[in-house]
Design a protein around this motif. Structure first.
Motif, mmCIF file in Angstrom:
data_model
loop_
_atom_site.group_PDB
_atom_site.id
_atom_site.type_symbol
_atom_site.label_atom_id
_atom_site.label_comp_id
_atom_site.label_asym_id
_atom_site.label_seq_id
_atom_site.Cartn_x
_atom_site.Cartn_y
_atom_site.Cartn_z
ATOM 1 N N TRP A 1 -7.519 7.156 -11.021
ATOM 2 C CA TRP A 1 -6.311 8.132 -11.742
ATOM 3 C C TRP A 1 -5.912 7.669 -10.142
ATOM 4 O O TRP A 1 -4.820 8.331 -10.276
ATOM 5 N N ASN A 2 -6.026 7.761 -8.979
ATOM 6 C CA ASN A 2 -5.718 7.098 -8.032
ATOM 7 C C ASN A 2 -4.463 6.775 -7.823
ATOM 8 O O ASN A 2 -4.868 5.603 -7.735
ATOM 9 N N PRO A 3 -3.279 6.922 -7.294
ATOM 10 C CA PRO A 3 -2.292 5.650 -7.425
ATOM 11 C C PRO A 3 -2.553 4.582 -5.642
ATOM 12 O O PRO A 3 -2.993 5.100 -5.145
ATOM 13 N N ASN A 4 -1.951 3.849 -5.459
ATOM 14 C CA ASN A 4 -1.712 2.342 -4.789
ATOM 15 C C ASN A 4 -0.272 2.716 -3.443
ATOM 16 O O ASN A 4 0.337 2.296 -4.865
ATOM 17 N N ARG A 5 -1.186 4.262 -3.007
ATOM 18 C CA ARG A 5 0.599 4.320 -2.200
ATOM 19 C C ARG A 5 0.674 3.433 -1.055
ATOM 20 O O ARG A 5 1.983 3.610 -0.657
ATOM 21 N N ALA A 6 -0.243 2.213 -1.084
ATOM 22 C CA ALA A 6 0.443 1.415 -0.111
ATOM 23 C C ALA A 6 0.665 -0.743 -1.221
ATOM 24 O O ALA A 6 0.977 -0.878 0.354
ATOM 25 N N ALA A 7 0.944 0.204 -1.793
ATOM 26 C CA ALA A 7 1.672 -1.610 -2.511
ATOM 27 C C ALA A 7 2.287 -2.317 -1.968
ATOM 28 O O ALA A 7 2.289 -3.535 -1.794
ATOM 29 N N SER A 8 3.083 -1.145 -0.832
ATOM 30 C CA SER A 8 4.265 -2.112 -0.724
ATOM 31 C C SER A 8 4.742 -2.868 1.443
ATOM 32 O O SER A 8 5.886 -2.027 1.760
ATOM 33 N N LEU A 9 3.590 -1.720 1.271
ATOM 34 C CA LEU A 9 3.267 -1.974 3.210
ATOM 35 C C LEU A 9 3.749 -2.972 3.404
ATOM 36 O O LEU A 9 3.230 -4.526 2.739
ATOM 37 N N LYS B 1 -3.576 -4.529 -2.360
ATOM 38 C CA LYS B 1 -3.768 -4.766 -3.596
ATOM 39 C C LYS B 1 -4.527 -4.190 -4.050
ATOM 40 O O LYS B 1 -4.151 -3.788 -5.620
ATOM 41 N N GLU B 2 -6.010 -3.800 -4.372
ATOM 42 C CA GLU B 2 -6.308 -3.147 -3.905
ATOM 43 C C GLU B 2 -6.821 -1.813 -4.800
ATOM 44 O O GLU B 2 -7.124 -0.593 -5.438
ATOM 45 N N GLY B 3 -5.822 -0.887 -3.283
ATOM 46 C CA GLY B 3 -6.047 -0.169 -3.429
ATOM 47 C C GLY B 3 -6.893 0.657 -2.966
ATOM 48 O O GLY B 3 -8.072 0.282 -2.590
ATOM 49 N N GLY B 4 -7.854 2.490 -3.220
ATOM 50 C CA GLY B 4 -7.988 2.591 -2.633
ATOM 51 C C GLY B 4 -8.370 3.814 -1.849
ATOM 52 O O GLY B 4 -7.028 3.839 -1.418
ATOM 53 N N PHE B 5 -9.830 4.006 -0.885
ATOM 54 C CA PHE B 5 -9.536 4.457 0.213
ATOM 55 C C PHE B 5 -9.085 3.722 1.121
ATOM 56 O O PHE B 5 -7.906 4.515 1.842
ATOM 57 N N VAL B 6 -9.326 3.161 1.192
ATOM 58 C CA VAL B 6 -9.417 1.707 2.479
ATOM 59 C C VAL B 6 -6.925 2.015 2.841
ATOM 60 O O VAL B 6 -6.778 2.172 3.247
ATOM 61 N N MET C 1 -11.812 -9.573 1.446
ATOM 62 C CA MET C 1 -9.990 -9.451 0.820
ATOM 63 C C MET C 1 -9.686 -9.743 1.192
ATOM 64 O O MET C 1 -8.749 -10.616 2.357
ATOM 65 N N ASP C 2 -9.719 -11.516 -0.185
ATOM 66 C CA ASP C 2 -8.727 -12.955 0.460
ATOM 67 C C ASP C 2 -9.431 -13.880 1.565
ATOM 68 O O ASP C 2 -8.421 -14.272 2.066
ATOM 69 N N THR C 3 -10.683 -13.239 2.600
ATOM 70 C CA THR C 3 -10.768 -13.775 3.422
ATOM 71 C C THR C 3 -12.648 -15.233 3.256
ATOM 72 O O THR C 3 -12.801 -14.638 2.247
ATOM 73 N N VAL C 4 -12.215 -16.109 4.168
ATOM 74 C CA VAL C 4 -13.092 -17.150 4.173
ATOM 75 C C VAL C 4 -14.226 -16.967 5.356
ATOM 76 O O VAL C 4 -13.166 -16.964 5.926
ATOM 77 N N VAL C 5 -15.167 -17.686 5.106
ATOM 78 C CA VAL C 5 -15.775 -17.912 6.740
ATOM 79 C C VAL C 5 -16.547 -18.924 5.771
ATOM 80 O O VAL C 5 -16.936 -20.214 4.376
ATOM 81 N N THR C 6 -16.692 -20.081 7.513
ATOM 82 C CA THR C 6 -17.403 -21.183 7.091
ATOM 83 C C THR C 6 -18.817 -21.429 7.308
ATOM 84 O O THR C 6 -19.531 -21.779 6.204
#
Length: 544
Positions: A224-232, A279-284, A308-313
Motif C-alpha cells: 500500500w505504500n506509494p512509489n514516491r520516487a517514480a519520477s526521480l 520502478k520497484e518502489g519500496g523502502f530504497v 536492479m537491471d544490472t548483470v554480471v559476467t
C-alpha cells in the motif's frame, strides 16, 4: 515547486518559490537557466546587495554541480558486456519437474507462516458462518450438518483471532526495547546527545495501532505504500572492481543540484529485486526520494551486483564483499574533492537496509578508523549470522521466499556453467532440499566463493565474526524491531557490544517488522517515514 533558500526577499520571504509546470520535464541545468533570471529580478526589486551576492553564489554552486557531473562521466567505465542469453530476464533452462521442486517449499512455508495460517482459518470459519446465515432452513430442520457447520465456523473464527496453535515456535527475544549506548567511555557525551535526540523524536512517533504482528508490518507496506520516487532523475556511474567485475552507483541529486553544505548519503540496498529501485518502489526508493527531495541531500545508491537491471559476467553478489563499497566511497570522496576543492570536507553518511546494513557494519569493522565515513545507520540487519541460524521460524517461513528469489537471480543461464566449474551442485541447489537462506549459503555461496564451510562464510559476512566489531571507530546505529520475522533482534548482541565499544549504538523497537515500521492510522500516507526520519535524526545528532 522548487524551494530555494534565497534570503529575505522584500524583507518578508524566507524562501523563494519557483513554479514548474508538471507537464514540463526539465533537466536540472535547463531548469536553472529559467530560474536564474527570476532570482536576479527579485534581488533588484528588493534592492539588497546581500541578495545579489547570494544569487551569484548560487550560480557558482550550479557551476560546481556541472563540474561534478562531468567528473562522474569521466570516471564511468561503462556497463559490462555479457554474452547473449545472460540478460536481465530471469529465465531458466530447468524442466517442469525442477520448477515444481522450487515451488514445493513455498507452499509449505506459506502454511508455516503464523499470520497466513491464522487468516486462512479465520476466513474459512467466516465463510461457513455466512453460508449458515444465508441458508433459509433452520438448524432444527437441516439437522446435524447445519449444527456442525455453525460450530466449526465459530471455532475457526476464534482460532483465527487468537492464533492457530502448532507450527514452528518463535525464538524468544531477550534484548529489551529502547536506546542502547555506552555513555561511560570517551564518546559518552556524544552518545548521550544522540540518545536524547532520539528519545525526543520517539516521543512523537505513533506507530500503526492495528498492525500488531511483525509479519503484517513487513508485508503490507510493500503493497500500500506509494512509489514516491517514480519520477526521480539519476546519473548511473559504472565502476570496475579489483576482480574485473563492473558494478553500478546511481547518483541522485536534489532538484536544485548538489548542495555542498549538506552531507552525501550512500545507500546500500542489499538483496534487491530485479527491477530498478525507481520502478520497484519500496523502502530504497522512498529513502532516496526523502533525502534528495525533502532534505536536499545527494544520495548515491550502491546497486548490488546482478540486481536492479544490472548483470554480471562471473562474480556474483557476495554479502561478505566490502570492496565494492570501498570503491564507491573513494569515488565519492575523490569526485567531491576535485569539484569543490580539497579544503572542503563534505561529510559522507552510510545507510544500509537488511543485507545492506550487514555489509555496512562489516565494512566499518574491517576498515576501522579509515572508513572515510562520518557515521552509519542501518535497519533490520544482524551482526552474528551464526546466531541467526537458531531462528528456526524465519528459516522455515520467510527465508524460503528469499532463497527462492536468489535461486532465480543467481542461477541464470550463463552462471550455471560457471557455478558447476566452481564445484556447486546445481541440481541440489534447485531442489526442494535447499529451502532456507542457510541452506542456500551452505550449498551455493560456500562453494561458489571458495569458503571451507558456512561457519567460515558467516564469520566473514558479519561484523561479529573474528571480533571485527571491536574495530568500529565511527558512530554506527543499528535500528531493529523485536518482532522482525527475518533477522532475529538478538543477533545484534547489543548488550555485549555496547559494553566494550562506545561507537556501537542500538535502537530497538517493540514493533516494526523487517524494514517496515508503518506509522499512524493511515500508514499508506506516510510511506517509510519512520526510517526516513530516523536517518534525519541520526545525521543531525552526529554532525551537530
Amino acid at each position: 515547486c522548487v524551494f530555494l533558500e534565497a534570503g529575505c526577499f522584500e524583507q518578508q520571504q524566507q524562501i523563494l518559490f519557483v513554479h514548474q509546470p508538471r507537464a514540463e520535464k526539465f533537466q536540472v541545468s535547463q531548469h536553472w537557466v529559467k530560474v536564474q533570471p527570476r532570482l536576479f529580478q527579485q534581488c533588484a526589486m528588493g534592492g539588497r546587495r546581500a541578495n545579489l551576492r547570494l544569487c551569484m553564489a548560487m550560480r557558482h554552486e550550479r557551476s560546481r554541480h556541472d563540474d561534478l557531473l562531468e567528473i562522474l562521466r569521466r570516471r564511468c567505465v561503462g556497463a559490462p558486456v555479457v554474452s547473449m542469453g545472460a540478460g536481465c530476464q530471469r529465465t531458466s533452462n530447468a524442466g517442469t519437474k525442477t520448477r515444481l521442486e522450487l515451488l514445493r517449499p513455498l507452499l509449505k512455508a506459506a502454511w508455516r507462516i503464523a499470520v497466513l495460517r491464522s487468516n486462512a482459518v479465520f476466513t474459512f470459519g467466516l465463510v461457513l458462518l455466512l453460508i449458515q446465515m444465508s441458508a433459509k432452513e433452520d438448524i432444527d430442520q437441516t439437522g446435524a450438518w447445519a449444527l456442525a457447520r455453525l460450530l466449526v465456523g465459530c471455532l475457526c473464527c476464534i482460532l483465527g483471532l487468537i492464533g492457530v496453535p502448532g507450527g514452528v515456535s518463535w525464538l524468544k527475544v531477550k534484548t529489551p526495547a529502547g536506546f542502547h549506548s555506552n555513555e561511560a567511555m570517551s564518546n559518552g557525551p556524544r552518545n548521550a546527545r544522540i540518545r536524547k535526540t532520539f528519545q525526543g523524536w520517539l516521543a512523537n512517533v505513533r506507530q500503526c495501532p492495528y498492525l500488531r504482528s511483525g509479519e503484517t508490518c513487513t508485508v503490507l507496506p510493500f503493497f500500500w505504500n506509494p512509489n514516491r520516487a517514480a519520477s526521480l532523475q539519476y546519473t548511473r556511474v559504472w565502476l570496475q572492481s579489483s576482480d574485473g567485475e563492473r558494478f553500478a552507483c546511481d547518483w541522485v541529486f536534489p532538484p536544485c543540484g548538489h548542495d555542498s553544505d549538506k552531507p552525501v548519503v550512500i545507500l546500500l540496498t542489499g538483496l534487491a529485486p530485479s527491477k530498478h529501485w525507481s520502478k520497484e518502489g519500496g523502502f530504497v526508493s522512498d529513502i532516496v526520494w526523502h533525502q534528495s527531495c525533502r532534505r536536499g541531500m545527494t544520495v548515491v545508491v550502491l546497486v548490488a551486483r546482478g540486481t536492479m537491471d544490472t548483470v554480471v559476467t562471473e562474480h556474483l553478489f557476495n554479502g561478505a564483499r566490502t570492496s565494492d563499497l570501498r570503491d564507491a566511497i573513494l569515488l565519492m570522496e575523490g569526485a567531491l574533492q576535485e569539484a569543490y576543492g580539497f579544503e572542503r570536507n563534505i561529510p559522507l553518511i552510510g545507510v544500509g537496509c537488511s543485507m545492506g546494513g550487514i555489509t555496512l557494519a562489516n565494512y566499518c569493522g574491517q576498515y576501522g578508523s579509515d572508513t572515510r565515513l562520518h557515521g552509519g545507520v542501518h535497519f533490520s540487519a544482524g551482526y552474528d549470522a551464526l546466531f541467526n541460524m537458531k531462528f528456526e521460524y524465519a528459516a522455515s517461513t520467510w527465508q524460503v521466499y528469499l532463497a527462492y528469489n536468489l535461486k532465480k537471480t543467481y542461477l541464470r543461464p550463463n552462471m550455471i556453467e560457471i557455478a558447476k566449474r566452481r564445484g556447486v551442485n546445481v541440481d541440489r541447489v534447485l531442489s526442494r532440499h535447499v529451502e532456507s537462506m542457510s541452506d542456500f549459503d551452505t550449498e551455493f555461496m560456500v562453494a561458489f566463493n571458495g569458503y571451507k564451510n558456512v561457519e567460515e562464510y558467516y564469520g566473514d559476512l558479519g561484523v561479529a565474526g573474528w571480533e571485527k566489531w571491536r574495530a568500529v571507530a565511527i558512530p554506527l546505529l543499528a535500528v531493529s524491531a523485536r518482532d522482525d520475522p527475518f533477522i532475529h533482534c538478538d543477533s545484534l548482541r547489543a548488550g555485549e557490544f555496547v559494553a566494550a565499544n562506545d561507537n556501537l549504538l542500538f535502537l530497538i523497537t517493540e514493533r516494526g517488522g523487517h524494514v517496515g515500521w508503518p506509522l499512524g492510522w493511515r500508514p499508506w500516507q506516510h510511506g517509510f517515514d519512520f526510517m526516513n526520519e530516523a536517518i534525519d535524526v541520526f545525521i543531525c545528532s552526529v554532525l551537530q
